[in-house]
Design a protein around this motif. Structure first.
Motif, PDB file in Angstrom:
ATOM      1  N   MET A   1      64.909  53.888  35.363  1.00 37.13           N
ATOM      2  CA  MET A   1      63.673  53.506  34.711  1.00 37.13           C
ATOM      3  C   MET A   1      63.966  52.372  33.766  1.00 37.13           C
ATOM      4  N   HIS A   2      63.249  51.309  33.819  1.00 33.57           N
ATOM      5  CA  HIS A   2      63.491  50.144  32.994  1.00 33.57           C
ATOM      6  C   HIS A   2      62.411  49.987  31.951  1.00 33.57           C
ATOM      7  N   ILE A   3      62.802  49.434  30.802  1.00 31.51           N
ATOM      8  CA  ILE A   3      61.861  49.259  29.713  1.00 31.51           C
ATOM      9  C   ILE A   3      61.773  47.804  29.321  1.00 31.51           C
ATOM     10  N   SER A   4      60.557  47.318  29.147  1.00 29.64           N
ATOM     11  CA  SER A   4      60.343  45.982  28.605  1.00 29.64           C
ATOM     12  C   SER A   4      60.181  46.111  27.108  1.00 29.64           C
ATOM     13  N   HIS A   5      61.132  45.595  26.329  1.00 32.64           N
ATOM     14  CA  HIS A   5      61.092  45.703  24.877  1.00 32.64           C
ATOM     15  C   HIS A   5      61.816  44.505  24.309  1.00 32.64           C
ATOM     16  N   ARG A   6      61.271  43.913  23.248  1.00 38.04           N
ATOM     17  CA  ARG A   6      61.858  42.684  22.724  1.00 38.04           C
ATOM     18  C   ARG A   6      63.308  42.847  22.300  1.00 38.04           C
ATOM     19  N   SER A   7      63.628  44.013  21.766  1.00 38.30           N
ATOM     20  CA  SER A   7      64.984  44.198  21.266  1.00 38.30           C
ATOM     21  C   SER A   7      65.929  44.765  22.296  1.00 38.30           C
ATOM     22  N   VAL A   8      65.464  45.037  23.487  1.00 38.36           N
ATOM     23  CA  VAL A   8      66.297  45.650  24.516  1.00 38.36           C
ATOM     24  C   VAL A   8      66.637  44.626  25.570  1.00 38.36           C
ATOM     25  N   VAL A   9      67.921  44.420  25.776  1.00 40.18           N
ATOM     26  CA  VAL A   9      68.364  43.594  26.891  1.00 40.18           C
ATOM     27  C   VAL A   9      69.020  44.542  27.873  1.00 40.18           C
ATOM     28  N   GLY A  10      68.246  45.126  28.711  1.00 39.35           N
ATOM     29  CA  GLY A  10      68.738  46.139  29.626  1.00 39.35           C
ATOM     30  C   GLY A  10      67.615  47.043  30.034  1.00 39.35           C
ATOM     31  N   CYS A  11      67.930  48.306  30.265  1.00 34.18           N
ATOM     32  CA  CYS A  11      66.884  49.183  30.774  1.00 34.18           C
ATOM     33  C   CYS A  11      67.073  50.589  30.263  1.00 34.18           C
ATOM     34  N   LEU A  12      65.956  51.308  30.251  1.00 37.94           N
ATOM     35  CA  LEU A  12      65.958  52.715  29.862  1.00 37.94           C
ATOM     36  C   LEU A  12      65.730  53.539  31.101  1.00 37.94           C
ATOM     37  N   ALA A  13      66.555  54.575  31.265  1.00 35.41           N
ATOM     38  CA  ALA A  13      66.371  55.387  32.458  1.00 35.41           C
ATOM     39  C   ALA A  13      66.295  56.837  32.078  1.00 35.41           C
TER      40      ALA A  13
ATOM     41  N   THR B   1      46.515  34.635  41.453  1.00 37.96           N
ATOM     42  CA  THR B   1      47.492  35.663  41.818  1.00 37.96           C
ATOM     43  C   THR B   1      48.273  36.116  40.597  1.00 37.96           C
ATOM     44  N   VAL B   2      48.749  35.154  39.819  1.00 39.37           N
ATOM     45  CA  VAL B   2      49.481  35.495  38.593  1.00 39.37           C
ATOM     46  C   VAL B   2      48.566  36.203  37.602  1.00 39.37           C
ATOM     47  N   ALA B   3      47.302  35.815  37.579  1.00 41.28           N
ATOM     48  CA  ALA B   3      46.348  36.445  36.664  1.00 41.28           C
ATOM     49  C   ALA B   3      46.191  37.932  36.972  1.00 41.28           C
ATOM     50  N   LEU B   4      46.189  38.292  38.251  1.00 44.01           N
ATOM     51  CA  LEU B   4      46.083  39.698  38.632  1.00 44.01           C
ATOM     52  C   LEU B   4      47.284  40.500  38.135  1.00 44.01           C
ATOM     53  N   ILE B   5      48.464  39.909  38.280  1.00 37.41           N
ATOM     54  CA  ILE B   5      49.683  40.586  37.820  1.00 37.41           C
ATOM     55  C   ILE B   5      49.674  40.714  36.301  1.00 37.41           C
ATOM     56  N   ASN B   6      49.275  39.655  35.618  1.00 35.85           N
ATOM     57  CA  ASN B   6      49.220  39.696  34.158  1.00 35.85           C
ATOM     58  C   ASN B   6      48.170  40.684  33.663  1.00 35.85           C
ATOM     59  N   ALA B   7      47.113  40.882  34.436  1.00 36.83           N
ATOM     60  CA  ALA B   7      46.115  41.891  34.065  1.00 36.83           C
ATOM     61  C   ALA B   7      46.726  43.288  34.116  1.00 36.83           C
ATOM     62  N   ASN B   8      47.577  43.538  35.111  1.00 43.75           N
ATOM     63  CA  ASN B   8      48.303  44.814  35.176  1.00 43.75           C
ATOM     64  C   ASN B   8      49.228  44.971  33.986  1.00 43.75           C
ATOM     65  N   ARG B   9      49.925  43.894  33.624  1.00 40.38           N
ATOM     66  CA  ARG B   9      50.821  43.944  32.471  1.00 40.38           C
ATOM     67  C   ARG B   9      50.049  44.256  31.189  1.00 40.38           C
ATOM     68  N   SER B  10      48.914  43.612  31.028  1.00 43.27           N
ATOM     69  CA  SER B  10      48.105  43.828  29.823  1.00 43.27           C
ATOM     70  C   SER B  10      47.591  45.259  29.764  1.00 43.27           C
ATOM     71  N   GLU B  11      47.184  45.776  30.921  1.00 46.70           N
ATOM     72  CA  GLU B  11      46.704  47.150  30.968  1.00 46.70           C
ATOM     73  C   GLU B  11      47.817  48.120  30.602  1.00 46.70           C
ATOM     74  N   ALA B  12      49.022  47.864  31.098  1.00 51.74           N
ATOM     75  CA  ALA B  12      50.160  48.713  30.748  1.00 51.74           C
ATOM     76  C   ALA B  12      50.418  48.681  29.244  1.00 51.74           C
ATOM     77  N   SER B  13      50.384  47.491  28.674  1.00 47.99           N
ATOM     78  CA  SER B  13      50.626  47.344  27.238  1.00 47.99           C
ATOM     79  C   SER B  13      49.586  48.097  26.419  1.00 47.99           C
ATOM     80  N   LEU B  14      48.340  48.085  26.868  1.00 50.85           N
ATOM     81  CA  LEU B  14      47.262  48.782  26.168  1.00 50.85           C
ATOM     82  C   LEU B  14      47.564  50.263  26.014  1.00 50.85           C
ATOM     83  N   HIS B  15      48.246  50.833  27.007  1.00 52.58           N
ATOM     84  CA  HIS B  15      48.536  52.267  27.013  1.00 52.58           C
ATOM     85  C   HIS B  15      49.987  52.571  26.621  1.00 52.58           C
TER      86      HIS B  15
END
Length: 234
Positions: free
Chosen positions: A1-13, A173-187
């Motif tokens: 499991m990977h995590i997107s986090h500003r202070s993390v260079v790597g992943c969380l599993a 196409t990129v807008a659709l992907i970024n919409a998914n990213r934004s939705e994930a961030s919201l939650h």
């Protein structure tokens, strides 16, 4: 499991399900188990509003009693583990039998250079009726994303790569992907894979339980069966 986090260079599993679950934080080649009583450094994911599913890639009967949404990254090794170890049984036992509708949402993480083009290629493969074929191929050949690239993998699936590339370069196409990213961030969803499981809604939305991690099939199955028992029956 990977995590997107500003202070993390790597992943969380790991598995974030129930009491006693273990979380592993991986930074490059360093792995560290959290100590007892150590506080969570990021918000716990939970839906603050229903997910929007209209137009997202989906497998299974639209009227299935249960819907599962995955937030996934094609370069995430834990997402590949889910694809290899869980998805085949999930498909045969629940999706193909009409019990579950499975929906994909993109969460390409910033430290995965091939994740965004892979997500774009998969979405664009829908225009050639080949989304799930390329979805599977990208996970099967995840180790080749660097040496081959997504277009070469798509060519092996007999896709029109010129049309695919043109679609990948569209702003929409990129807008659709970024919409998914934004939705994930919201939650507060920042880990891949993350799943949301809940009753199928007729309005094309989903409210449900958020589960992080590439769970073993036995755990995933028991979670699904519990959710199915809770679905109201007419």
């Amino acid at each position: 499991m990977h995590i997107s986090h500003r202070s993390v260079v790597g992943c969380l599993a790991g598995v974030a399900l129930g009491i006693g679950s273990t979380v592993i934080v991986q930074r490059l080649q360093e792995q560290r188990l959290p100590q007892p009583g150590e506080s969570q450094s990021r918000p716990i994911p939970a839906l603050t509003s229903p997910l929007l599913l209209k137009g997202e890639p989906a497998l299974g009967d639209a009227t299935a009693p249960l819907t599962i949404v995955e937030f996934s990254d094609f370069e995430c090794s834990y997402c590949r583990r889910f694809h290899e170890q869980v998805m085949p049984q999930l498909k045969s036992e629940y999706i193909d039998t009409g019990l579950i509708r499975f929906v994909h949402k993109d969460l390409p993480l910033p430290f995965h250079p091939h994740a965004l083009p892979a997500a774009a290629a998969a979405r664009c493969a829908s225009e050639q009726n080949s989304y799930w074929d390329l979805y599977a191929a990208l996970f099967d050949q995840q180790n080749c994303l660097n040496c081959k690239g997504v277009l070469a993998i798509a060519a092996e699936e007999e896709l029109n790569t010129a049309a695919l590339q043109a679609c990948m370069e569209r702003k929409s196409t990129v807008a659709l992907i970024n919409a998914n990213r934004s939705e994930a961030s919201l939650h507060n969803i920042s880990a891949t894979p993350t799943f949301v499981i809940g009753p199928t809604q007729s309005d094309g939305s989903l409210d449900g339980r958020v589960i992080e991690g590439a769970l073993p099939w036995s755990t995933f199955k028991s979670t699904i069966d519990e959710a199915l028992r809770e679905v109201p029956r007419n």
